[in-house]
Every structure is written in C-alpha cells, then in structure tokens.
Scaffold this active site. Structure first.
Site, PDB file in Angstrom:
ATOM      1  N   ALA A 156       0.823  -1.206   0.000  1.00 49.87           N
ATOM      2  CA  ALA A 156       0.000   0.000   0.000  1.00 49.87           C
ATOM      3  C   ALA A 156       0.858   1.256   0.000  1.00 49.87           C
ATOM      4  O   ALA A 156       0.554   2.235  -0.702  1.00 49.87           O
ATOM      5  CB  ALA A 156      -0.936  -0.010   1.206  1.00 49.87           C
ATOM      6  N   GLU A 215      -0.836   4.546   6.814  1.00 54.65           N
ATOM      7  CA  GLU A 215       0.246   3.690   6.302  1.00 54.65           C
ATOM      8  C   GLU A 215       1.616   4.210   6.730  1.00 54.65           C
ATOM      9  O   GLU A 215       2.595   4.088   6.006  1.00 54.65           O
ATOM     10  CB  GLU A 215       0.195   3.554   4.771  1.00 54.65           C
ATOM     11  CG  GLU A 215      -1.159   3.333   4.165  1.00 54.65           C
ATOM     12  CD  GLU A 215      -1.793   2.017   4.587  1.00 54.65           C
ATOM     13  OE1 GLU A 215      -1.172   1.271   5.340  1.00 54.65           O
ATOM     14  OE2 GLU A 215      -2.930   1.774   4.160  1.00 54.65           O
TER      15      GLU A 215
END
Length: 390
Positions: A247, A368
C-alpha cells in the site's frame, strides 16, 4: 499546457502509457463529474467497485485468481491517475487490493484464495484490513485484540480504528495477538444474510478529510471463526507489514496524482485569470510559484518511477518505500496548498480541486505510516540503530 517538463513520458513503455490513458479516461468519465458532490455529502460510491474491477484495477499487481498480474510501474501509474481524481477513490483500490487481497494472496490457503480473490478482483466482494487500534496506531506491536483457541474455533475480542471500507466489507482481515504471536484471520461480516455475531463496524463521522471514502471503528466481541478462517502463512507482524508496504508503494505514486491535478488546475487558472490587465500567469511571483511546484512534482515522480523499476526487478527494500511515501506526501500536500493559495478566494470552492486534495492528503500523509515513522525507518537504514522506542 504540460507539466512534464522533463519528458518523463519518454521513460515509459507503450504498455505503461496505455494503462495511464485507460485509467485517466475512466477517472474523467466516472469520477470527475461526481467527486465534488461525493466529497460534500461524505459519500463513497459503492457502485464504482465493479467498474474498477472490470477495468482490472483491483489487486492488479497480483497474478491468478482473476487478478490482472500487471507490473509494479503499471500499478503505480494507475494509482497516480486514480488519485488525480480523488484520494478516497485510490484509497478504496489500495485497501481492497494492496491490503486485503494481498493478505489473502500471500498468506492465505489455496481454498481462501479461491473463495475470495476472484470476487474481490471483480468488485463483487469488498474486503477490509483490521490492523490499527484506538491505542496502537504507529505501534501495531502493542495491539490488544486477542484471539484464543476454543476447541476447533478461534474467538476474537478487541477493537480496531480507522479501518477503511469496514462497514461495507464482506470479509475483514483481522490481525490479533495469540498465545503464539500475531496471526491473521478472515472474518466474514455476515452469514446467510445476517450480521456475524459480535462484529460491529461503525463509520467515523463527521470527517474533514477523505470524505468520499469510508473509515470505521470495528468492535470484536466474542467473534467466533473456525480454524479454516486463519491465514495459515501469516506469522508475526512481518505478515501485515508486507501488505502495508504494498500500500505504501502505491501511495508513493498516488499522492503525486493529487499534486499533479492541483498544479494543472492552478496553471490553467493562472492562464485565464486577469489581474491588473494581464494574465496572472504573466506575473513573476506566479511563475516562481508554478516553477517550484513543477520542480518538486517531477523530482518526486522520478523517485516513484525509480522505485517502480526496482520493484519490478525484485530489488526494492522497505526503507526505499518509506523514502517514496514520505517524499511524495510532503511534495503533494505542499503543491495542493500552494495551488489553493494561487487561486485566491476561489480556491476554497469545491469547483476547484486543490483544497479538496490538500484536505485528503492530510489523511494520506498520516495513514500507512506517519512522517515520523518513515523518518525513523530511513534513520535506521542509515545508522543501523532502531530508534522507535528511544
């Protein structure tokens, strides 16, 4: 007018340019006409999932089980074009493909892959990825969600926060502590049309960012799953981190799509807006702003492309991904803010994208891995010393 002053176009293959053209056309057709309304209403268009699936964008970096098997560079290009539309739309593709589908593809059994990946690739089934907790954001090792054995089953108790897509997900990838360390589980959110007992997903509202996306609180209160729901190859935190790195790599490309779109809007506006009898673009201070924006954007685009080539060659390392995510998010948010300022008062209207991008990028910069986390990853690579707890 082009923002590609370095002719990065010449560094792409015909196939990569074709992917870019195809995704850009999809965004122009399916996202741009509606995104201001979706953002204002705080609405995620669930009906877009099969459209993205048909275009081969869900789990596009994975191979087999209905996935497109595209290269890392092609995946990155697609993320850049999607985020030029809106960060929330790219986030959906990242959560579905880079997190939930990657967890199943890399760490699941063949039965789990056959059960979920084809439908997820088609956008018929939605997945979410439950790692972050209310008290353990940047430190997933401190998670308190626990899975205990009870006969042939597992029973999960705990809470997760800021989990994308959870309220519309058909399957939740839940990471939990066990007596043998961190493990991953596939929790079906409903069975035979009824909600799974003990599983609750509640959208977090209202939000000032990522409004065309869904983020949720999850409560797990005695959720019972069979042993067949455990991801057999997921052992320890390395497993979810492998998904996070997929990601993060996509974000290194995607954020620059938001930055590029903001710059393009500012450039077009400056060419049309007249101030003191001449185009705003003819002012020295305006040209200085635009020049700094394009310089920063293209430097970051070169880095993203370099990372993509290394990923396709099997050479990309985690600290390089951190460098890309950190650089791209910093660059994109500064461009969006500067573009908003160049538009003056008109820049606060949803008629123009820069302020929407800037608001979204506050979230992109945080999830993230925050700036601080990625800085410490880079610092560890430089010094050989992990300073996270120092």
């Amino acid at each position: 007018m082009t923002t590609d002053l370095l002719d990065l176009e010449s560094l792409l293959t015909d196939e990569e340019r074709a992917v870019r053209a195809r995704v850009r056309a999809l965004v122009d057709r399916e996202v741009r006409p509606h995104i201001a309304d979706w953002f204002e209403r705080g609405h995620f268009p669930r009906e877009l999932a099969p459209v993205l699936g048909e275009a081969g964008l869900l789990g596009m970096h994975l191979t087999g089980h209905g996935c497109a098997g595209r290269s890392a560079v092609e995946y990155g290009i697609a993320m850049q074009e999607l985020e030029a539309g809106d960060s929330g739309i790219r986030t959906f593709v990242s959560v579905q493909g880079s997190l939930a589908m990657t967890a199943i593809a890399k760490h699941g059994s063949e039965e789990q892959r056959q059960q979920w990946l084809p439908r997820m690739a088609a956008g018929e089934a939605i997945g979410c990825f439950g790692l972050t907790e209310p008290g353990a954001g940047s430190d997933p090792g401190a998670m308190t969600t626990f899975a205990r054995r009870d006969g042939d089953d597992w029973v999960l108790d705990g809470a997760k926060r800021w989990i994308g897509l959870a309220s519309i997900a058909d399957v939740a990838v839940i990471w939990a502590q066990t007596e043998e360390g961190v493990r991953g589980f596939l929790v079906e959110t409903s069975a035979q049309g009824r909600p799974t007992p003990g599983f609750t997903a509640t959208p977090i509202e209202p939000k000032l960012s990522m409004r065309a996306s869904i983020q949720c609180d999850i409560v797990l209160d005695g959720v019972r799953v069979p042993e067949s729901a455990r991801l057999p190859e997921a052992r320890g935190l390395r497993a979810p981190f492998e998904c996070l790195n997929e990601a993060r790599y996509g974000i290194a490309w995607g954020a620059l799509g938001a930055g590029r779109d903001a710059l393009e809007v500012a450039l077009a506006y400056a060419g049309e807006r007249e101030v003191f009898g001449r185009p705003l673009a003819g002012m020295q201070l305006t040209q200085a702003r635009l020049a700094e924006m394009v310089l920063a954007l293209q430097q970051a685009q070169l880095l993203a492309l370099h990372l993509g080539r290394r990923k396709d060659a099997g050479l990309l390392r985690p600290h390089e991904i951190s460098m890309g995510k950190l650089a791209s998010c910093r660059t994109a948010i500064e461009i969006a803010r500067e573009a908003r300022a160049l538009l003056g008062g008109n820049g606060v209207s949803l008629e123009h994208s820069p302020m929407r991008h800037a608001a979204n990028l506050e979230s992109v910069r945080t999830y993230e891995g925050t700036d601080e986390v990625h800085t410490l990853v880079i610092g560890q690579a430089l010094t050989g010393i992990a300073a996270f707890r120092g």
